[in-house]
Scaffold this active site. Sequence first.
Site, PDB file in Angstrom:
ATOM      1  N   LYS A  62       0.834  -1.206   0.000  1.00  0.00           N
ATOM      2  CA  LYS A  62       0.000   0.000   0.000  1.00  0.00           C
ATOM      3  C   LYS A  62       0.863   1.247   0.000  1.00  0.00           C
ATOM      4  CE  LYS A  62      -1.355   2.191   3.409  1.00  0.00           C
ATOM      5  NZ  LYS A  62      -2.548   2.132   4.238  1.00  0.00           N
ATOM      6  N   LYS A  96       5.557  13.461  15.156  1.00  0.00           N
ATOM      7  CA  LYS A  96       4.159  13.683  15.507  1.00  0.00           C
ATOM      8  C   LYS A  96       3.895  13.287  16.962  1.00  0.00           C
ATOM      9  CE  LYS A  96       2.303  12.920  10.850  1.00  0.00           C
ATOM     10  NZ  LYS A  96       1.342  12.123  10.059  1.00  0.00           N
TER      11      LYS A  96
END
Length: 334
Positions: free
Chosen positions: A68, A230
């Site tokens: 993916k 993050k």
Amino acid sequence: MYIFTEQELKQHISLNPEALSVVEEGFSYLAEDKVTMPPIMRVDVHDQNGEVDVKTAYVQGKDMFAIKVSSGFFNNYQIGLPSGSGLMMLISAKTGVPKAILLDNGYLTDIRTAAAGAIAAKYLSREKIQTVGVIGSGSQARYQVKALRLVRDFQEVLVYGRSVERAKAYAEEMSAELGIEVKAVESAEAVVRNSDLVITTTPAKEPVIKAEWLHPGIHITAMGSDAEHKQELEAEVLAQAGRLVCDTIAQCERLGELHHAYDRGLLSREQPIVELGELTSQKTVGRQDEEQITVCDLTGTGVQDTAIALFAFQEMLKRGLGLKIENKEAALKN
């Protein structure tokens, strides 16, 4: 090879119990050491506030596995585009020949990510909840709440977003779709203090939830932190959790909320942390009592992508959909 379009996939693949089941099964395979899953490859495009991730996993016994490519460009809302995009490819586990391309434009990633959030809530939140809190107002903020409805009943949603206008639009849209009250509130603190279950869906680089806002019985699913820079949760939040769960510890200690707690010395590597697959495979329990604070750190795994891609492929074939292109392998067989 088959090629499936976003339109076809959206028409026939949705957030339903079957989709949740295949993703849950994927986590169980991971816990049972039936999965080969390499680390994520990521390209950061800092000047555009973007990133592209490549994820994959082979599950023993499956005929195919997915590779993916997923992008997140978080300024896209300024030009009217969704932040997420991408596609999936299914590869034969017997020959290595590509068998299908799913041009989902990030849709299947949204489905499998939301499914993981619902699975986390199924095992970690209180069974009876009244109010759900959401921090973030993008597509995943919507999908997470829709998926949650499959495993929990709730009567109210509180949402906070960096854009007041987008949060208000979210509240209006989701209230109509869910048939319950959805309110935009003035702060992340208001969300956390007044919710039984909180979902964070942001690309934040500084914490949006503070430990001092927590209360007994709250569950938090943090799904936005999937890169070293993050962070959605103050590291002290993880230290206060009575039950801390990761989709995969190895990945979370590199990319997720977990690594910030390790870096700060607030958690030691000897402290017990559970992987989500240990819950889905019944190796251990999730929530242990009604007052426990629980946290799930989701970074997104390749096994989820393979699970949802295989599911989508079979659903498309059942309906005779997709553009079929003959390849060399097929020609040789003929």
